[in-house]
Design an enzyme around this catalytic site. Structure first.
Site, PDB file in Angstrom:
ATOM      1  N   TYR A   1      17.852  56.367  86.391  1.00 49.96           N
ATOM      2  CA  TYR A   1      17.496  57.677  86.341  1.00 49.96           C
ATOM      3  C   TYR A   1      17.568  58.963  88.071  1.00 49.96           C
ATOM      4  O   TYR A   1      17.799  59.615  88.134  1.00 49.96           O
ATOM      5  CB  TYR A   1      15.998  57.909  86.428  1.00 49.96           C
ATOM      6  CG  TYR A   1      15.172  58.917  86.237  1.00 49.96           C
ATOM      7  CD1 TYR A   1      14.688  60.329  84.902  1.00 49.96           C
ATOM      8  CD2 TYR A   1      14.135  59.430  87.525  1.00 49.96           C
ATOM      9  CE1 TYR A   1      14.114  61.032  85.357  1.00 49.96           C
ATOM     10  CE2 TYR A   1      13.465  60.694  87.002  1.00 49.96           C
ATOM     11  CZ  TYR A   1      13.419  62.016  85.707  1.00 49.96           C
ATOM     12  OH  TYR A   1      12.790  62.625  85.830  1.00 49.96           O
TER      13      TYR A   1
ATOM     14  N   LYS B   1      19.668  61.406  89.146  1.00 54.08           N
ATOM     15  CA  LYS B   1      18.817  62.972  89.761  1.00 54.08           C
ATOM     16  C   LYS B   1      19.561  63.127  91.105  1.00 54.08           C
ATOM     17  O   LYS B   1      19.586  64.212  91.229  1.00 54.08           O
ATOM     18  CB  LYS B   1      17.491  62.871  89.490  1.00 54.08           C
ATOM     19  CG  LYS B   1      16.819  62.503  88.606  1.00 54.08           C
ATOM     20  CD  LYS B   1      17.868  63.804  87.640  1.00 54.08           C
ATOM     21  CE  LYS B   1      16.170  64.789  86.402  1.00 54.08           C
ATOM     22  NZ  LYS B   1      16.262  65.619  85.537  1.00 54.08           N
TER      23      LYS B   1
HETATM   24  P1  NAP Z   1       9.096  65.567  78.678  1.00 56.58           P
HETATM   25  O1  NAP Z   1       7.530  66.550  78.662  1.00 56.58           O
HETATM   26  O2  NAP Z   1       9.698  64.599  78.262  1.00 56.58           O
HETATM   27  O3  NAP Z   1       9.993  67.350  78.414  1.00 56.58           O
HETATM   28  C1  NAP Z   1      11.488  67.037  78.305  1.00 56.58           C
HETATM   29  C2  NAP Z   1      11.629  67.037  77.196  1.00 56.58           C
HETATM   30  O4  NAP Z   1      13.736  67.490  76.963  1.00 56.58           O
HETATM   31  C3  NAP Z   1      11.799  67.507  75.740  1.00 56.58           C
HETATM   32  O5  NAP Z   1      10.935  68.609  75.049  1.00 56.58           O
HETATM   33  C4  NAP Z   1      11.814  66.321  75.325  1.00 56.58           C
HETATM   34  O6  NAP Z   1      13.034  66.733  73.425  1.00 56.58           O
HETATM   35  C5  NAP Z   1      13.823  67.182  75.421  1.00 56.58           C
HETATM   36  N1  NAP Z   1      14.826  66.894  75.727  1.00 56.58           N
HETATM   37  C6  NAP Z   1      15.395  65.422  75.889  1.00 56.58           C
HETATM   38  N2  NAP Z   1      16.159  65.106  75.254  1.00 56.58           N
HETATM   39  C7  NAP Z   1      16.906  66.414  74.857  1.00 56.58           C
HETATM   40  C8  NAP Z   1      18.633  66.096  74.662  1.00 56.58           C
HETATM   41  N3  NAP Z   1      19.789  65.866  74.875  1.00 56.58           N
HETATM   42  N4  NAP Z   1      18.448  67.961  74.304  1.00 56.58           N
HETATM   43  C9  NAP Z   1      17.864  68.330  74.174  1.00 56.58           C
HETATM   44  N5  NAP Z   1      16.346  68.762  74.910  1.00 56.58           N
HETATM   45  C10 NAP Z   1      16.209  67.081  75.215  1.00 56.58           C
HETATM   46  O7  NAP Z   1       9.568  66.114  80.522  1.00 56.58           O
HETATM   47  P2  NAP Z   1       9.370  66.628  81.865  1.00 56.58           P
HETATM   48  O8  NAP Z   1       8.169  66.133  82.480  1.00 56.58           O
HETATM   49  O9  NAP Z   1       8.815  68.405  80.990  1.00 56.58           O
HETATM   50  O10 NAP Z   1      10.406  66.884  82.394  1.00 56.58           O
HETATM   51  C11 NAP Z   1      11.027  67.944  83.053  1.00 56.58           C
HETATM   52  C12 NAP Z   1      12.168  67.619  83.530  1.00 56.58           C
HETATM   53  O11 NAP Z   1      11.837  67.548  84.682  1.00 56.58           O
HETATM   54  C13 NAP Z   1      13.320  66.490  83.532  1.00 56.58           C
HETATM   55  O12 NAP Z   1      14.630  66.968  83.991  1.00 56.58           O
HETATM   56  C14 NAP Z   1      12.174  65.804  84.019  1.00 56.58           C
HETATM   57  O13 NAP Z   1      13.576  64.266  84.635  1.00 56.58           O
HETATM   58  C15 NAP Z   1      12.072  66.175  85.578  1.00 56.58           C
HETATM   59  N6  NAP Z   1      11.538  65.821  86.069  1.00 56.58           N
HETATM   60  C16 NAP Z   1      10.221  65.457  86.102  1.00 56.58           C
HETATM   61  C17 NAP Z   1       9.041  64.707  86.702  1.00 56.58           C
HETATM   62  C18 NAP Z   1       7.552  64.890  86.453  1.00 56.58           C
HETATM   63  O14 NAP Z   1       6.304  64.534  87.073  1.00 56.58           O
HETATM   64  N7  NAP Z   1       7.696  64.797  84.902  1.00 56.58           N
HETATM   65  C19 NAP Z   1       9.237  64.660  87.862  1.00 56.58           C
HETATM   66  C20 NAP Z   1      10.207  64.814  88.658  1.00 56.58           C
HETATM   67  C21 NAP Z   1      11.282  65.685  87.782  1.00 56.58           C
HETATM   68  P3  NAP Z   1      11.841  65.161  72.744  1.00 56.58           P
HETATM   69  O15 NAP Z   1      10.643  65.687  72.963  1.00 56.58           O
HETATM   70  O16 NAP Z   1      12.799  65.440  71.159  1.00 56.58           O
HETATM   71  O17 NAP Z   1      12.772  64.589  73.346  1.00 56.58           O
END
Ligand code: NAP
Length: 251
Positions: A151, A155
């Protein structure tokens, strides 16, 4: 008069979490919104909850055919594309000696290849109209995080991708930037708590204590930064990564 009146914004991984919060904010500020996510039903339900100017599009961002079909559908149904937010993401955390080749490939496929395929499909339209905004999603984990070699590499790769596209696409009226969230309260971080066998509230409290502003982040915090970078107010900013992390990256 909204900042995004007349604009079409595509947000990947927007059926929930940060992506959904961002899609909602774009819609509140006048954009027509495409919620792209793996599960078409979840994407359509999320779109319905936002209102009549949002559509749900089922798409796997790591699959070229699926991406091309999704962009074609957005253009046909919403009349164009002006903003792309590459937000879809997954984690497959493990220490290096336990990390499988599949864990590595899946994470690279969604974050890096997904951003590549989506941006390549969108840029054709952006270049033709000499206008486009791309906001990619990096992470504070780009700076290094135990158990996240895959990851973290993806990133930090997003940051290099963003800088390079800033150089390549700037002359065509296209801005490409990234945000690097710190700890954001979503299902992704709740799943990390579960994996560590910790209570979700306790996990959030520990992460809040670990940063200078003493709170966790919420999807609205990221939506505010993404919409700024996608707005015309930010047209002199390109190739940059903005850390939105309550100061966690300050050390
Ligand atoms: P999340 O709640 O897990 O939501 C991610 C979404 O992406 C889910 O709806 C998932 O669908 C979808 N997804 C996964 N694989 C996919 C694919 N191949 N094609 C299309 N959609 C797909 O994550 P989040 O926390 O909102 O994070 C959003 C972004 O921010 C990510 O890139 C994550 O790495 C980044 N981020 C998050 C945090 C944090 O603390 N939350 C921190 C830094 C960066 P499914 O549910 O069907 O898998």
């Amino acid at each position: 008069m909204g900042r995004f009146d007349g604009r079409v914004a595509v947000i990947t991984g927007a059926a929930r979490g940060i992506g959904f919060g961002t899609a909602k904010r774009f819609a509140e500020e006048g954009a027509k919104v495409a919620i792209v996510d793996l599960d078409e039903t979840a994407a359509s339900e999320a779109a319905a909850s936002i209102g009549e100017h949002a559509i749900g599009v089922g798409c796997d961002v790591s699959n070229a055919e699926s991406v091309d079909a999704a962009i074609a559908r957005v253009v046909a149904e919403l009349g164009g594309i002006h903003i792309l937010v590459n937000n879809a993401g997954i984690t497959r955390d493990n220490l290096l000696f336990k990390m499988t080749e599949l864990d590595w490939d899946l994470v690279m496929g969604v974050h890096l290849k997904g951003a590549f395929l989506m941006t390549k499909a969108a840029q054709k339209h952006f270049v033709e109209q000499k206008y486009g905004k791309v906001v990619n999603t990096s992470s504070i984990s780009a700076l290094g995080n135990r158990g996240q070699a895959n990851y973290s590499a993806a990133k930090m790769g997003i940051q290099g991708f963003t800088r390079t596209l800033g150089i390549e696409l700037g002359p065509f009226g296209i801005n490409v930037n990234a945000i690097a969230p710190g700890f954001i309260a979503t299902e992704m971080t709740d799943a990390t708590a579960a994996r560590l066998k910790m209570d979700v509230d306790e996990f959030r409290r520990l992460n809040a204590d670990a940063n200078p502003v003493k709170r966790v982040g919420y999807p609205e915090d990221i939506a505010a930064a993404v919409t700024f970078l996608a707005s015309d107010e930010a047209s002199y900013i390109t190739g940059q990564t903005l850390y939105v992390d309550g100061g966690s990256s300050l050390g």
